[in-house]
Design a protein around this motif. Structure first.
Motif, PDB file in Angstrom:
ATOM      1  N   LEU A 202       6.065 -10.383  25.515  1.00  0.00           N
ATOM      2  CA  LEU A 202       4.726  -9.853  25.210  1.00  0.00           C
ATOM      3  C   LEU A 202       4.892  -8.670  24.265  1.00  0.00           C
ATOM      4  N   VAL A 203       4.324  -8.798  23.077  1.00  0.00           N
ATOM      5  CA  VAL A 203       4.446  -7.765  22.047  1.00  0.00           C
ATOM      6  C   VAL A 203       3.079  -7.110  21.828  1.00  0.00           C
ATOM      7  N   VAL A 204       3.069  -5.804  21.630  1.00  0.00           N
ATOM      8  CA  VAL A 204       1.824  -5.087  21.329  1.00  0.00           C
ATOM      9  C   VAL A 204       1.495  -5.299  19.848  1.00  0.00           C
ATOM     10  N   GLN A 205       0.391  -5.996  19.600  1.00  0.00           N
ATOM     11  CA  GLN A 205      -0.067  -6.253  18.230  1.00  0.00           C
ATOM     12  C   GLN A 205      -1.547  -5.903  18.122  1.00  0.00           C
ATOM     13  N   GLU A 206      -1.823  -4.859  17.337  1.00  0.00           N
ATOM     14  CA  GLU A 206      -3.212  -4.422  17.096  1.00  0.00           C
ATOM     15  C   GLU A 206      -3.949  -4.179  18.406  1.00  0.00           C
ATOM     16  N   GLY A 207      -3.272  -3.530  19.337  1.00  0.00           N
ATOM     17  CA  GLY A 207      -3.897  -3.135  20.590  1.00  0.00           C
ATOM     18  C   GLY A 207      -4.011  -4.228  21.624  1.00  0.00           C
ATOM     19  N   ARG A 208      -3.400  -5.379  21.375  1.00  0.00           N
ATOM     20  CA  ARG A 208      -3.451  -6.463  22.344  1.00  0.00           C
ATOM     21  C   ARG A 208      -2.040  -6.968  22.661  1.00  0.00           C
ATOM     22  N   ALA A 209      -1.914  -7.605  23.822  1.00  0.00           N
ATOM     23  CA  ALA A 209      -0.642  -8.190  24.233  1.00  0.00           C
ATOM     24  C   ALA A 209      -0.558  -9.606  23.682  1.00  0.00           C
ATOM     25  N   ALA A 210       0.415  -9.830  22.795  1.00  0.00           N
ATOM     26  CA  ALA A 210       0.561 -11.138  22.159  1.00  0.00           C
ATOM     27  C   ALA A 210       1.850 -11.806  22.634  1.00  0.00           C
ATOM     28  N   ARG A 211       1.730 -13.089  22.931  1.00  0.00           N
ATOM     29  CA  ARG A 211       2.909 -13.861  23.361  1.00  0.00           C
ATOM     30  C   ARG A 211       3.690 -14.295  22.125  1.00  0.00           C
ATOM     31  N   VAL A 212       4.988 -13.981  22.114  1.00  0.00           N
ATOM     32  CA  VAL A 212       5.832 -14.302  20.964  1.00  0.00           C
ATOM     33  C   VAL A 212       7.096 -15.007  21.471  1.00  0.00           C
ATOM     34  N   PRO A 213       7.366 -16.232  21.001  1.00  0.00           N
ATOM     35  CA  PRO A 213       8.602 -16.904  21.386  1.00  0.00           C
ATOM     36  C   PRO A 213       9.802 -16.250  20.691  1.00  0.00           C
ATOM     37  N   VAL A 214      10.926 -16.216  21.387  1.00  0.00           N
ATOM     38  CA  VAL A 214      12.127 -15.602  20.828  1.00  0.00           C
ATOM     39  C   VAL A 214      13.328 -16.508  21.110  1.00  0.00           C
ATOM     40  N   LYS A 215      14.382 -16.272  20.342  1.00  0.00           N
ATOM     41  CA  LYS A 215      15.666 -16.909  20.602  1.00  0.00           C
ATOM     42  C   LYS A 215      16.670 -15.830  20.947  1.00  0.00           C
ATOM     43  N   LEU A 216      17.507 -16.140  21.963  1.00  0.00           N
ATOM     44  CA  LEU A 216      18.438 -15.148  22.483  1.00  0.00           C
ATOM     45  C   LEU A 216      19.861 -15.477  22.056  1.00  0.00           C
ATOM     46  N   GLY A 217      20.632 -14.435  21.890  1.00  0.00           N
ATOM     47  CA  GLY A 217      22.050 -14.577  21.579  1.00  0.00           C
ATOM     48  C   GLY A 217      22.903 -14.112  22.739  1.00  0.00           C
ATOM     49  N   LEU A 218      23.696 -13.089  22.511  1.00  0.00           N
ATOM     50  CA  LEU A 218      24.547 -12.548  23.567  1.00  0.00           C
ATOM     51  C   LEU A 218      23.708 -11.912  24.665  1.00  0.00           C
ATOM     52  N   ARG A 219      24.210 -11.995  25.866  1.00  0.00           N
ATOM     53  CA  ARG A 219      23.510 -11.382  26.999  1.00  0.00           C
ATOM     54  C   ARG A 219      24.440 -10.387  27.665  1.00  0.00           C
ATOM     55  N   GLY A 220      24.086  -9.140  27.573  1.00  0.00           N
ATOM     56  CA  GLY A 220      24.857  -8.097  28.209  1.00  0.00           C
ATOM     57  C   GLY A 220      24.301  -7.778  29.576  1.00  0.00           C
ATOM     58  N   ILE A 221      24.792  -6.706  30.156  1.00  0.00           N
ATOM     59  CA  ILE A 221      24.299  -6.262  31.460  1.00  0.00           C
ATOM     60  C   ILE A 221      23.036  -5.457  31.229  1.00  0.00           C
ATOM     61  N   GLY A 222      21.879  -6.050  31.529  1.00  0.00           N
ATOM     62  CA  GLY A 222      20.607  -5.367  31.353  1.00  0.00           C
ATOM     63  C   GLY A 222      20.041  -5.442  29.953  1.00  0.00           C
ATOM     64  N   ALA A 223      20.691  -6.124  29.024  1.00  0.00           N
ATOM     65  CA  ALA A 223      20.208  -6.214  27.649  1.00  0.00           C
ATOM     66  C   ALA A 223      20.538  -7.583  27.085  1.00  0.00           C
ATOM     67  N   VAL A 224      19.740  -8.003  26.084  1.00  0.00           N
ATOM     68  CA  VAL A 224      19.979  -9.286  25.427  1.00  0.00           C
ATOM     69  C   VAL A 224      19.899  -9.081  23.924  1.00  0.00           C
ATOM     70  N   GLU A 225      20.542  -9.999  23.195  1.00  0.00           N
ATOM     71  CA  GLU A 225      20.450  -9.986  21.736  1.00  0.00           C
ATOM     72  C   GLU A 225      19.292 -10.891  21.313  1.00  0.00           C
ATOM     73  N   ILE A 226      18.444 -10.405  20.404  1.00  0.00           N
ATOM     74  CA  ILE A 226      17.344 -11.183  19.846  1.00  0.00           C
ATOM     75  C   ILE A 226      17.800 -11.716  18.488  1.00  0.00           C
ATOM     76  N   THR A 227      17.883 -13.039  18.359  1.00  0.00           N
ATOM     77  CA  THR A 227      18.306 -13.631  17.087  1.00  0.00           C
ATOM     78  C   THR A 227      17.131 -14.095  16.241  1.00  0.00           C
ATOM     79  N   GLU A 228      16.005 -14.419  16.891  1.00  0.00           N
ATOM     80  CA  GLU A 228      14.804 -14.829  16.152  1.00  0.00           C
ATOM     81  C   GLU A 228      13.567 -14.413  16.925  1.00  0.00           C
ATOM     82  N   GLY A 229      12.502 -14.093  16.169  1.00  0.00           N
ATOM     83  CA  GLY A 229      11.199 -13.836  16.789  1.00  0.00           C
ATOM     84  C   GLY A 229      10.731 -12.405  16.722  1.00  0.00           C
ATOM     85  N   LEU A 230      11.646 -11.423  16.665  1.00  0.00           N
ATOM     86  CA  LEU A 230      11.260 -10.019  16.657  1.00  0.00           C
ATOM     87  C   LEU A 230      12.037  -9.278  15.586  1.00  0.00           C
TER      88      LEU A 230
END
Length: 415
Positions: free
Chosen positions: A347-375
């Motif tokens: 959920l991304v904040v876009q123009e004051g609203r919550a917008a659903r945005v699909p993403v692709k993930l890469g590496l997954r760390g402890i408590g964090a992930v890599e975003i490869t596409e979408g953001l």
């Protein structure tokens, strides 16, 4: 207070509530956000396991006997073949002495057969052959003299009986000599008796050896479950040994992380007893099946250079390192929804609203992930803990422009 005044105050309160609701609707749902940042990320899988020796051995007795002596204690290092426990062996030693005497007797009989019986049989055969020749001459002479009238027919009959006896004696001597000849039944019989005595002696020695329990390999004594005077029984472990050799770690990972782990991956481990000291390990084996009861996959890690304090059965925490990037788009894992499914989204904040945005993930760390596409870097993302749905009007009440500890938990092991 009269009724009209009460109704007036109630209506005013309702108006205040309606105004507050209208104002909240206009301004949006208050939410915290986290930012997509650029930085380093390491993919890792954390598991708990135990240190295991290369092999564990339970030393026990194959027979029921009284324990006479225990020569080691926990922590002692022993060598292959070293006697660790002695059981009562008086009866076994007596049986061994009896078997040794029986073997000696069988060997003496074999020497008698080859050195005395066989030569005597050969001499008896030669004597029987000579006797037969003599009996033949005597019979022939008697027949001639009887024919000339010098002897009565009875003399010829006696000579024939002597000849028949000589022939029988010769046949018996031949059979006896043949039986005692090398490789024949007499020699085989005495050799068989020697082999039987040798087998009986080997069995007696084996019975005695079972009463002296030795270590099969170089090892360390882990447990001692017996004291002198107690009774050893089959199936009961008297000593627990850990074979000398490289230590390993047996752990279990959650089955959802199976795709992130492969043989050969590097890892870092920390023993619970020594939390400030980490050591290197390597994934050496992954179980071919999943434990259905626990939903985990057993894995084994080799420890090429185990620290001196490491002991079998120690509890260790393991971080398997699957990959690392120095410059990646990183987002808090708490902000990614359906992360373990085929179509993760945020959920991304876009123009004051919550917008659903699909993403692709890469590496997954402890408590964090890599975003490869979408953001893109700097995008404001609403964590799953916030009460906002796609399309809601929202307003940010707190921002996290960096991955603070509360957003991205730190790894188990510092590097």
């Amino acid at each position: 207070m009269d009724t009209r005044m009460k109704w007036g105050l109630g209506a005013a309160a309702v108006l205040v509530v309606l105004a507050a609701v209208a104002l909240g609707t206009t301004r949006g749902v208050p939410v915290r956000t986290v930012a997509v940042t650029r930085g380093a990320i390491a993919q890792s899988v954390v598991a708990t396991g135990r240190v295991e020796a290369s092999a564990r051995i339970d030393l026990g007795s194959e027979v029921t006997a009284t324990v006479r002596e225990v020569r080691v204690r926990e922590g002692d290092r022993v060598r292959a073949g070293q006697v660790l426990v002695r059981l009562s062996d008086d009866e076994a030693r007596a049986a061994l002495a009896q078997a040794e005497a029986a073997l000696l007797e069988a060997r003496e009989r074999a020497r008698e057969q080859s050195g005395v019986t066989a030569p005597v049989s050969a001499q008896a055969l030669a004597q029987a052959e000579a006797n037969l020749k003599t009996a033949e001459r005597e019979a022939e002479r008697a027949r001639a003299l009887v024919a000339q009238g010098f002897f009565s027919p009875q003399k010829a009959d006696e000579a024939e009986r002597a000849l028949a006896n000589a022939r029988s004696a010769l046949e018996a001597a031949r059979v006896q000599a043949r039986a005692n000849a090398p490789g024949e039944v007499g020699a085989r019989l005495v050799r068989t008796r020697v082999e039987q005595a040798e087998s009986a002696l080997a069995a007696a020695r084996a019975r005695l050896a079972r009463l002296n329990l030795a270590s099969p390999v170089d090892a360390m004594v882990l447990t001692r479950n017996v004291e002198p005077g107690s009774m050893a029984q089959p199936g009961r472990a008297l000593l627990g040994l850990a074979a000398e050799g490289p230590l390993r770690i047996d752990a279990a990972i959650d089955e959802k992380n199976l795709r992130l782990v492969s043989v050969g991956m590097a890892a870092q481990a920390v023993a619970d007893a020594y939390p400030g000291h980490s050591f290197a390990a390597t994934v050496s084996w992954i179980a071919p099946a999943v434990d259905a009861q626990r939903g985990t996959v057993p894995v084994r890690l080799a420890v090429p250079q185990p620290p001196g304090y490491l002991r079998p059965d120690m509890t260790v925490s393991v971080e398997i390192l699957g990959g690392e990037k120095k410059d990646a788009l990183v987002l808090s894992a708490a902000a990614v929804r359906d992360a373990d499914r085929e179509a993760p989204w945020v959920l991304v904040v876009q123009e004051g609203r919550a917008a659903r945005v699909p993403v692709k993930l890469g590496l997954r760390g402890i408590g964090a992930v890599e975003i490869t596409e979408g953001l893109a870097e700097g995008a404001r993302v609403i964590p799953q803990t916030e009460k906002a749905a796609p399309g809601d009007r929202v307003r940010e009440v707190a921002r996290s422009d960096a991955q603070r500890p509360m957003d991205v938990p730190q790894g188990m092991i510092s590097r």
